[in-house]
Design a protein around this motif. Structure first.
Motif, PDB file in Angstrom:
ATOM      1  N   SER A  56       0.834  -1.204   0.000  1.00 47.98           N
ATOM      2  CA  SER A  56       0.000   0.000   0.000  1.00 47.98           C
ATOM      3  C   SER A  56       0.872   1.258   0.000  1.00 47.98           C
ATOM      4  N   ASN A  57       0.209   2.394  -0.070  1.00 42.38           N
ATOM      5  CA  ASN A  57       0.912   3.674  -0.110  1.00 42.38           C
ATOM      6  C   ASN A  57       1.046   4.308   1.276  1.00 42.38           C
ATOM      7  N   GLN A  58       0.721   3.571   2.321  1.00 39.09           N
ATOM      8  CA  GLN A  58       0.722   4.088   3.689  1.00 39.09           C
ATOM      9  C   GLN A  58       1.621   3.229   4.583  1.00 39.09           C
ATOM     10  N   ARG A  59       2.310   3.856   5.519  1.00 39.77           N
ATOM     11  CA  ARG A  59       3.139   3.128   6.483  1.00 39.77           C
ATOM     12  C   ARG A  59       2.241   2.289   7.388  1.00 39.77           C
ATOM     13  N   LEU A  60       2.642   1.027   7.652  1.00 41.11           N
ATOM     14  CA  LEU A  60       1.907   0.128   8.534  1.00 41.11           C
ATOM     15  C   LEU A  60       2.688  -0.067   9.827  1.00 41.11           C
ATOM     16  N   TYR A  61       1.972  -0.203  10.933  1.00 50.05           N
ATOM     17  CA  TYR A  61       2.579  -0.476  12.241  1.00 50.05           C
ATOM     18  C   TYR A  61       2.023  -1.802  12.740  1.00 50.05           C
ATOM     19  N   CYS A  62       2.903  -2.716  13.122  1.00 50.03           N
ATOM     20  CA  CYS A  62       2.478  -4.046  13.543  1.00 50.03           C
ATOM     21  C   CYS A  62       3.149  -4.435  14.862  1.00 50.03           C
ATOM     22  N   THR A  75       7.581  -1.288  11.946  1.00 46.60           N
ATOM     23  CA  THR A  75       7.117  -0.382  10.913  1.00 46.60           C
ATOM     24  C   THR A  75       7.426  -0.969   9.542  1.00 46.60           C
ATOM     25  N   LEU A  76       6.410  -1.032   8.692  1.00 43.14           N
ATOM     26  CA  LEU A  76       6.599  -1.430   7.296  1.00 43.14           C
ATOM     27  C   LEU A  76       6.352  -0.191   6.449  1.00 43.14           C
ATOM     28  N   ALA A  77       7.372   0.270   5.755  1.00 38.02           N
ATOM     29  CA  ALA A  77       7.283   1.470   4.928  1.00 38.02           C
ATOM     30  C   ALA A  77       6.307   1.268   3.777  1.00 38.02           C
ATOM     31  N   ALA A  78       5.922   2.344   3.133  1.00 38.20           N
ATOM     32  CA  ALA A  78       5.024   2.278   1.979  1.00 38.20           C
ATOM     33  C   ALA A  78       5.654   1.449   0.863  1.00 38.20           C
ATOM     34  N   GLN A  79       4.812   0.822   0.064  1.00 33.41           N
ATOM     35  CA  GLN A  79       5.249  -0.048  -1.026  1.00 33.41           C
ATOM     36  C   GLN A  79       6.252   0.662  -1.934  1.00 33.41           C
ATOM     37  N   GLY A  80       7.272  -0.074  -2.314  1.00 35.90           N
ATOM     38  CA  GLY A  80       8.260   0.450  -3.251  1.00 35.90           C
ATOM     39  C   GLY A  80       9.372   1.251  -2.604  1.00 35.90           C
ATOM     40  N   THR A  81       9.370   1.351  -1.286  1.00 33.52           N
ATOM     41  CA  THR A  81      10.438   2.054  -0.585  1.00 33.52           C
ATOM     42  C   THR A  81      11.206   1.079   0.292  1.00 33.52           C
ATOM     43  N   VAL A  82      12.412   1.459   0.653  1.00 33.94           N
ATOM     44  CA  VAL A  82      13.227   0.612   1.520  1.00 33.94           C
ATOM     45  C   VAL A  82      12.483   0.403   2.831  1.00 33.94           C
ATOM     46  N   GLY A  83      12.375  -0.832   3.271  1.00 33.87           N
ATOM     47  CA  GLY A  83      11.702  -1.139   4.521  1.00 33.87           C
ATOM     48  C   GLY A  83      10.250  -1.546   4.358  1.00 33.87           C
ATOM     49  N   ASP A  84       9.811  -1.832   3.120  1.00 32.18           N
ATOM     50  CA  ASP A  84       8.420  -2.251   2.932  1.00 32.18           C
ATOM     51  C   ASP A  84       8.228  -3.750   3.150  1.00 32.18           C
ATOM     52  N   THR A  85       9.332  -4.480   3.402  1.00 36.42           N
ATOM     53  CA  THR A  85       9.274  -5.930   3.573  1.00 36.42           C
ATOM     54  C   THR A  85      10.109  -6.353   4.769  1.00 36.42           C
ATOM     55  N   MET A  86       9.607  -7.346   5.513  1.00 31.28           N
ATOM     56  CA  MET A  86      10.369  -7.973   6.595  1.00 31.28           C
ATOM     57  C   MET A  86      10.267  -9.478   6.407  1.00 31.28           C
ATOM     58  N   ARG A  91      14.419 -17.937  14.227  1.00 33.90           N
ATOM     59  CA  ARG A  91      13.723 -17.305  15.364  1.00 33.90           C
ATOM     60  C   ARG A  91      12.442 -16.621  14.896  1.00 33.90           C
ATOM     61  N   VAL A  92      11.676 -17.357  14.148  1.00 33.81           N
ATOM     62  CA  VAL A  92      10.443 -16.842  13.553  1.00 33.81           C
ATOM     63  C   VAL A  92       9.385 -16.638  14.647  1.00 33.81           C
ATOM     64  N   PRO A  93       8.766 -15.468  14.698  1.00 36.35           N
ATOM     65  CA  PRO A  93       7.712 -15.243  15.689  1.00 36.35           C
ATOM     66  C   PRO A  93       6.554 -16.222  15.491  1.00 36.35           C
ATOM     67  N   THR A  94       6.087 -16.820  16.575  1.00 36.81           N
ATOM     68  CA  THR A  94       4.992 -17.785  16.490  1.00 36.81           C
ATOM     69  C   THR A  94       3.689 -17.224  17.059  1.00 36.81           C
ATOM     70  N   THR A  95       3.711 -15.986  17.538  1.00 39.72           N
ATOM     71  CA  THR A  95       2.515 -15.380  18.108  1.00 39.72           C
ATOM     72  C   THR A  95       1.693 -14.674  17.026  1.00 39.72           C
ATOM     73  N   ALA A  96       0.501 -14.232  17.413  1.00 41.12           N
ATOM     74  CA  ALA A  96      -0.386 -13.519  16.490  1.00 41.12           C
ATOM     75  C   ALA A  96       0.203 -12.161  16.130  1.00 41.12           C
ATOM     76  N   LEU A  97      -0.187 -11.635  14.970  1.00 40.32           N
ATOM     77  CA  LEU A  97       0.279 -10.323  14.518  1.00 40.32           C
ATOM     78  C   LEU A  97      -0.916  -9.387  14.366  1.00 40.32           C
ATOM     79  N   ASN A  98      -0.811  -8.187  14.938  1.00 39.51           N
ATOM     80  CA  ASN A  98      -1.834  -7.148  14.824  1.00 39.51           C
ATOM     81  C   ASN A  98      -1.235  -5.946  14.113  1.00 39.51           C
ATOM     82  N   CYS A  99      -2.014  -5.309  13.225  1.00 37.73           N
ATOM     83  CA  CYS A  99      -1.512  -4.174  12.445  1.00 37.73           C
ATOM     84  C   CYS A  99      -2.526  -3.033  12.410  1.00 37.73           C
ATOM     85  N   ILE A 100      -2.006  -1.822  12.101  1.00 42.79           N
ATOM     86  CA  ILE A 100      -2.814  -0.615  12.013  1.00 42.79           C
ATOM     87  C   ILE A 100      -2.117   0.362  11.051  1.00 42.79           C
TER      88      ILE A 100
END
Length: 116
Positions: A56-62, A75-86, A91-100
């Protein structure tokens, strides 16, 4: 002697890649992130790979296993910018993920999970 070293490294890489591929089933999904904290996916003790990508074109917080809040957590940056992917291989997180997000409407989070 150099050939033996190169051959050994090559064999180890092939074995490691093959072992990961055999024990992991990869699933792909999307989640519509809104301006209220919501659960993108549930807990899974069998998760051994995780990729999150902001489509998306908006920063996401999870946050893992907690209510997502603006300007906190991952923080996941807007699509197409550095930091839009993790991505997690170890040591993969096994808990639930919530975003806004702090914009308007719904934004898309792309998810790829590996499960043993």
């Amino acid at each position: 002697m150099k050939r033996c070293i190169v051959l050994t490294v090559t064999v180890l890489l092939v074995l490691a890649t093959s072992a990961w591929a055999v024990r992991t089933t990869l699933t792909h999904s999307t989640y519509s992130v809104t301006t209220s904290s919501g659960q993108a996916f549930a807990s899974s003790v069998n998760r051994n790979y995780l990729l999150l990508q902001n489509d998306s074109n908006q920063r996401l917080y999870c946050k893992f296993n907690a209510t997502a809040v603006l300007n906190e957590g991952i923080t996941l940056a807007a699509q197409g910018t550095v930091g839009d992917t993790m991505e997690w291989f170890e040591r993969v997180p096994t808990t639930a993920l919530n975003c806004i997000h702090g914009g308007t409407g719904s934004k898309v989070l792309l998810i790829a999970q590996g499960v043993q």
